[in-house]
Design an enzyme around this catalytic site. Structure first.
Site, mmCIF file in Angstrom:
data_model
loop_
_atom_site.group_PDB
_atom_site.id
_atom_site.type_symbol
_atom_site.label_atom_id
_atom_site.label_comp_id
_atom_site.label_asym_id
_atom_site.label_seq_id
_atom_site.Cartn_x
_atom_site.Cartn_y
_atom_site.Cartn_z
ATOM 1 C CG ASP A 25 35.675 39.581 26.470
ATOM 2 O OD1 ASP A 25 35.886 40.817 26.446
ATOM 3 O OD2 ASP A 25 36.259 38.778 25.712
ATOM 4 C CE1 TYR B 1 67.851 28.279 40.550
ATOM 5 C CE2 TYR B 1 65.672 28.277 41.567
ATOM 6 C CZ TYR B 1 67.049 28.410 41.662
ATOM 7 O OH TYR B 1 67.605 28.684 42.868
ATOM 8 C CE LYS C 90 37.258 32.625 44.956
ATOM 9 N NZ LYS C 90 36.010 31.837 44.901
ATOM 10 C CG ASP D 186 32.954 32.017 43.196
ATOM 11 O OD1 ASP D 186 32.680 33.122 43.715
ATOM 12 O OD2 ASP D 186 33.282 31.021 43.871
ATOM 13 C CG ASP E 181 40.191 41.269 30.416
ATOM 14 O OD1 ASP E 181 39.822 41.910 29.416
ATOM 15 O OD2 ASP E 181 40.785 40.178 30.337
#
Ligand code: NAD
Ligand code: IPM
Ligand code: MN
Length: 352
Positions: free
Chosen positions: A249, A145, A188, A221, A245
């Protein structure tokens, strides 16, 4: 004399700027090691796609297979959708050539300041094993859609037992040969209860094969917090594609700059060539100014030398970079200096 064929894909933005300079360093390092490299420069890039309509030519993958390794700068240009270089070259290469280990060291060099207070040289020394062929990057899903209020997008994370176990095993094997012998798995699994629970189960199973290695798990986290709160705590980290990833950084900046972050996309079974590239991208904000730090590319080149069995040459390159950093000058702007990409490379060559 051992000789190697290297495919060179400079790519976009600062990619060719740093790769051309890194090739200068690798030329000297290999000739000192009595090895010879032939460089096959390929123009594949987003900006080349804009001109030609082709990202990778039809025979491109077969051509790449004929090389001993691939040396890549970065791909991505503001005038071309990232979808083109990322899904036309970078991610298919990692998958098709089964480069399932994305090895990313993060090390605080002498002469480099961490943005964190009071961090001694060498106190941060992390080796990331990022899963590189599946997980959150699997191109599985679809749109429905499109353009309507009912629009749906489904993106399916894909975790396989084989995929999880092999990256986790690679991390444990590396940890076994490091002084601290410690692996932290990052998921997680409290929220992502299928794929990441499978990952956790694989981690427990593989850990049981490595009684001499200290194994622990952390939710992503909390891991993000601890990479800032106590980065010294980490030795080897194994993480999924997306988490690896993001966290690399973060670890890059915690160890001073992304301009020092190197990586290898490694096929440990050597069934296809491995690919070596800096962690950073094409950095459109500084492209064309001659001010990009070439050290990440140079250090990625050292990972390539090591993969090809040229360990002394790799050590020489690593030491030359460390020496320039320790000297405090010259430095590119990301490290607080004013030197150009070429001036840094000249200093590395002098140190070699
Ligand atoms: P980026 O890594 O290109 O840049 C992030 C920031 O870091 C910028 O401020 C940049 O100036 C700085 N930086 C990066 N490398 C540096 C260096 N060597 N020396 C000094 N400073 C440096 O990330 P981005 O801006 O999110 O992405 C730009 C483009 O690169 C996008 O198209 C993205 O998709 C692509 N990308 C490609 C790869 C790859 O080919 N492997 C990796 C990451 C991003
Ligand atoms: C990297 C890059 C890529 C990744 C992008 C360009 C898809 O950020 O190599 O770290 O996420 O793997
Ligand atoms: Mn990245």
């Amino acid at each position: 004399m051992p000789s190697f064929k290297i495919a060179v894909i400079g790519g976009d933005g600062i990619g060719p700027e740093v790769i051309d300079q890194a090739v200068r360093v690798l030329e000297v390092a290999t000739s000192k090691a009595n090895a010879s490299f032939t460089w096959n420069k390929l123009p594949w890039s987003a900006i080349n796609y804009e001109k030609t309509g082709v990202m990778v030519p039809d025979d491109g993958w077969d051509l790449l297979k004929k090389h001993d390794a691939i040396f890549l700068g970065a791909v991505g240009h503001p005038s071309v959708s990232d979808h083109i270089p990322v899904h036309g070259l970078l991610l298919p290469m990692r998958r098709m050539f089964d480069q399932y280990v994305n090895l990313r060291p993060s090390y605080l060099y002498a002469g480099v300041d961490s943005p964190l207070r009071d961090k001694a040289p060498g106190s941060i020394d992390i080796l990331f094993f990022r899963e590189n062929t599946e997980g959150e990057y699997a191109p599985i899903g679809g749109r429905l859609y499109t353009g309507f209020p009912e629009e749906i997008a489904i993106q399916t994370n894909t975790f396989t037992r084989k995929g999880c176990e092999r990256i986790i095993r690679a991390a444990f094997n590396a940890a076994r040969n490091r002084p601290r012998k410690k692996v932290t798995s990052i998921t997680k699994s409290n929220a992502q209860t299928f794929g990441m629970v499978l990952w956790d189960e694989c981690f427990k199973r593989v850990a049981s094969e490595f009684k001499d290695v200290n194994a622990s798990s952390l939710l992503v986290d909390a891991a993000a917090m601890d990479l800032v709160r106590k980065p010294e705590h980490f030795d080897v980290i194994v993480a999924s594609n997306l988490f690896g990833d993001i966290l690399t950084d973060l670890a890059a900046i915690v160890t001073g700059t992304i301009g020092l972050a190197s990586s290898g996309n490694i096929n440990p079974d050597r069934t296809f060539p491995s690919m070596f590239e800096p962690v950073h991208g094409s950095a459109p904000d500084i492209a064309g100014k001659g001010m990009a730090n070439p050290m990440a590319a140079v250090l990625s080149g050292a990972l390539m030398l090591e993969h090809l069995g040229l360990k002394d040459a790799a050590n020489n390159v690593n030491q030359a970079v460390a020496k320039v950093l320790k000297a405090g000058a010259p430095r590119t702007p990301d490290l607080g200096g004013k030197a150009s990409t070429k001036e840094i490379t000249d200093a590395i060559l002098a140190a070699l």
